[in-house]
Design an enzyme around this catalytic site. Sequence first.
Site, PDB file in Angstrom:
ATOM      1  N   CYS A  57      35.921   7.029  60.279  1.00  0.00           N
ATOM      2  CA  CYS A  57      35.024   7.096  60.786  1.00  0.00           C
ATOM      3  C   CYS A  57      35.016   6.189  62.269  1.00  0.00           C
ATOM      4  O   CYS A  57      35.429   5.228  62.304  1.00  0.00           O
ATOM      5  CB  CYS A  57      33.897   6.416  59.878  1.00  0.00           C
ATOM      6  SG  CYS A  57      32.286   6.661  60.310  1.00  0.00           S
ATOM      7  N   THR A  80      51.495 -21.342  65.699  1.00  0.00           N
ATOM      8  CA  THR A  80      51.706 -22.224  64.668  1.00  0.00           C
ATOM      9  C   THR A  80      51.587 -21.204  62.971  1.00  0.00           C
ATOM     10  O   THR A  80      50.564 -20.340  63.398  1.00  0.00           O
ATOM     11  CB  THR A  80      50.723 -23.294  64.622  1.00  0.00           C
ATOM     12  OG1 THR A  80      50.717 -24.059  65.717  1.00  0.00           O
ATOM     13  CG2 THR A  80      51.004 -24.219  63.325  1.00  0.00           C
ATOM     14  N   GLN A 109      53.096   0.506  52.927  1.00  0.00           N
ATOM     15  CA  GLN A 109      52.462   1.087  51.676  1.00  0.00           C
ATOM     16  C   GLN A 109      53.496   0.967  50.528  1.00  0.00           C
ATOM     17  O   GLN A 109      53.158   1.024  49.292  1.00  0.00           O
ATOM     18  CB  GLN A 109      52.016   2.471  51.859  1.00  0.00           C
ATOM     19  CG  GLN A 109      50.603   2.455  52.639  1.00  0.00           C
ATOM     20  CD  GLN A 109      49.348   1.750  51.893  1.00  0.00           C
ATOM     21  OE1 GLN A 109      49.236   1.595  50.728  1.00  0.00           O
ATOM     22  NE2 GLN A 109      48.394   1.514  52.804  1.00  0.00           N
ATOM     23  N   GLY A 143      50.652  -6.185  59.168  1.00  0.00           N
ATOM     24  CA  GLY A 143      51.606  -4.811  59.379  1.00  0.00           C
ATOM     25  C   GLY A 143      51.568  -4.454  60.616  1.00  0.00           C
ATOM     26  O   GLY A 143      52.301  -4.026  61.407  1.00  0.00           O
ATOM     27  N   THR A 144      50.170  -4.584  61.260  1.00  0.00           N
ATOM     28  CA  THR A 144      49.885  -4.080  62.711  1.00  0.00           C
ATOM     29  C   THR A 144      50.600  -4.853  63.764  1.00  0.00           C
ATOM     30  O   THR A 144      51.340  -4.108  64.426  1.00  0.00           O
ATOM     31  CB  THR A 144      48.256  -4.307  62.860  1.00  0.00           C
ATOM     32  OG1 THR A 144      47.659  -3.692  61.676  1.00  0.00           O
ATOM     33  CG2 THR A 144      48.006  -3.796  64.341  1.00  0.00           C
ATOM     34  N   ASN A 177      50.054   6.204  53.702  1.00  0.00           N
ATOM     35  CA  ASN A 177      48.889   5.790  53.077  1.00  0.00           C
ATOM     36  C   ASN A 177      48.002   6.769  52.503  1.00  0.00           C
ATOM     37  O   ASN A 177      47.316   6.238  51.496  1.00  0.00           O
ATOM     38  CB  ASN A 177      48.368   4.974  54.064  1.00  0.00           C
ATOM     39  CG  ASN A 177      47.972   5.324  55.504  1.00  0.00           C
ATOM     40  OD1 ASN A 177      49.067   5.858  56.146  1.00  0.00           O
ATOM     41  ND2 ASN A 177      46.880   5.343  55.862  1.00  0.00           N
ATOM     42  N   SER A 188      53.298  -5.856  54.765  1.00  0.00           N
ATOM     43  CA  SER A 188      51.858  -6.517  54.922  1.00  0.00           C
ATOM     44  C   SER A 188      51.716  -7.291  53.652  1.00  0.00           C
ATOM     45  O   SER A 188      51.790  -6.512  52.506  1.00  0.00           O
ATOM     46  CB  SER A 188      51.006  -5.708  55.299  1.00  0.00           C
ATOM     47  OG  SER A 188      49.724  -6.347  55.218  1.00  0.00           O
ATOM     48  N   ALA A 189      51.249  -8.347  53.699  1.00  0.00           N
ATOM     49  CA  ALA A 189      51.228  -9.237  52.299  1.00  0.00           C
ATOM     50  C   ALA A 189      50.080  -8.541  51.437  1.00  0.00           C
ATOM     51  O   ALA A 189      50.018  -8.604  50.190  1.00  0.00           O
ATOM     52  CB  ALA A 189      50.825 -10.669  52.710  1.00  0.00           C
ATOM     53  N   HIS A 190      49.044  -8.370  52.277  1.00  0.00           N
ATOM     54  CA  HIS A 190      47.709  -7.989  51.241  1.00  0.00           C
ATOM     55  C   HIS A 190      47.546  -6.632  50.617  1.00  0.00           C
ATOM     56  O   HIS A 190      46.881  -6.304  49.705  1.00  0.00           O
ATOM     57  CB  HIS A 190      46.402  -7.916  52.132  1.00  0.00           C
ATOM     58  CG  HIS A 190      46.231  -6.830  53.236  1.00  0.00           C
ATOM     59  ND1 HIS A 190      45.498  -5.604  53.070  1.00  0.00           N
ATOM     60  CD2 HIS A 190      46.758  -6.524  54.343  1.00  0.00           C
ATOM     61  CE1 HIS A 190      45.547  -4.940  53.806  1.00  0.00           C
ATOM     62  NE2 HIS A 190      46.190  -5.356  54.952  1.00  0.00           N
TER      63      HIS A 190
HETATM   64  N1  PLP Z   1      50.587   0.384  57.940  1.00  0.00           N
HETATM   65  C1  PLP Z   1      50.198   1.095  57.091  1.00  0.00           C
HETATM   66  C2  PLP Z   1      50.985   2.267  56.536  1.00  0.00           C
HETATM   67  C3  PLP Z   1      48.905   0.666  56.454  1.00  0.00           C
HETATM   68  O1  PLP Z   1      48.410   1.445  55.581  1.00  0.00           O
HETATM   69  C4  PLP Z   1      48.390  -0.490  56.984  1.00  0.00           C
HETATM   70  C5  PLP Z   1      46.956  -0.975  56.542  1.00  0.00           C
HETATM   71  O2  PLP Z   1      46.302  -0.232  56.073  1.00  0.00           O
HETATM   72  C6  PLP Z   1      48.824  -1.125  58.210  1.00  0.00           C
HETATM   73  C7  PLP Z   1      50.087  -0.584  58.648  1.00  0.00           C
HETATM   74  C8  PLP Z   1      48.038  -2.501  58.790  1.00  0.00           C
HETATM   75  O3  PLP Z   1      48.618  -3.658  57.977  1.00  0.00           O
HETATM   76  P1  PLP Z   1      47.751  -4.844  58.281  1.00  0.00           P
HETATM   77  O4  PLP Z   1      46.480  -4.483  57.701  1.00  0.00           O
HETATM   78  O5  PLP Z   1      48.469  -5.884  57.681  1.00  0.00           O
HETATM   79  O6  PLP Z   1      47.656  -5.148  59.737  1.00  0.00           O
END
Ligand code: PLP
Length: 367
Positions: free
Chosen positions: A309, A224, A166, A69-70, A138, A186-188
């Site tokens: 933190c 890749t 989210q 996602g980042t 989130n 984001s997959a995780h």
């Molecule tokens: N955007 C939101 C709203 C998130 O909650 C998160 C992860 O906590 C991210 C982006 C970042 O995603 P990634 O961990 O896949 O980089």
Amino acid sequence: MRHYLDYNATAPLLPAAAEAIKAALEIYGNPASVHHAGREAKGLRENARRQVALAVNAPTASVIFTSGGTEANHLALYGCGRERWLVSAIEHSAVLQLNPYAETIPVTERGLVDLTALATMLARDPRPAVVSVMLANNETGVIQPLADVVRLARQFGALVHTDAVQACGKIAVDFTALDVDMLSLSAHKIGGAKGVGALLVKSNITLTPWLRGGGQERNLRAGTENLLGIVSFAAAAASVPVLLRGYAAVTAVRAELEQALRSAGGEIVGAAEARLPNTTCVIMPAVDAEKQVIGFDLAGFAVSAGAACSSGKVKPSHVLRAMGYAEDKARCAIRLSLGFNTPATIVPSVVQVWQSLAALPQRVAAA
Ligand code: PLP
């Protein structure tokens, strides 16, 4: 007995995703290679692209795989090349930290992006802009008025990006109906592997790559591909209908939990607005979030602090501060984020832990 109530941080790998990874371990080709091994890998990647697109009703060609996602947020916001960035005050740091010159769109005390403020901001400066407002927050789970954001942005010729990291899997996400220009996944967060995600982009948007090098992902994301991650993403995406049914049922568990927490003196943040079905942000007066997280952990529950933190100090949640909460309250908020299969049986024990932690300040005062 351990209970995981931190699905907004990350979701456990789904069995289907683990199976997909296992099967793909045998596939060693590089998707860019023309020989049979490469074609096999490419086939997996393209099947994954279809699955991810299908999960959010998007054209297959709109999907650009990223490292998460980042990176999807980086590619969207830097890649679209707009001079002005208008980002909501409650975005994840994966948007908020990107550009010191970004302008901040305030939110209301109920946790919704302030549309009147957005209209004023768009009207006061004619430079080409991109607006970034997340689909759901989130920390609070509050679902943002994306249709209104898109309508306003269009009036002023601005592009719209939404971070749907989210929202995906917890509520129905429809890229086509949302009509946004770019959407991050984001997959995780949906039971795929960590380190893989996607940016979905409308066909009329021209992006400049953020990562340059090889010509992968239509020249938009060099490197890749993380094929194991991508196949896990596809399996998780194919499970989205199952997740959506599970999370719909979890609404009742969350309602029971929140009622009990309110009766025990907790304040639920953002409760006046539509929220993700699994997310509870709750303030326990006078007990720092960090102490609560440790207390819950000792009792076997994984929850998280609304506060981040940094350099040894717990900072109050920027989301709650943006909603107008005073610092002392904002530093006492924790997040419980349930899974699609979290049972109602956890409620009494969560509330019991909560009550014992909430009694801490009285115990300290009496000592
Ligand atoms: N955007 C939101 C709203 C998130 O909650 C998160 C992860 O906590 C991210 C982006 C970042 O995603 P990634 O961990 O896949 O980089």
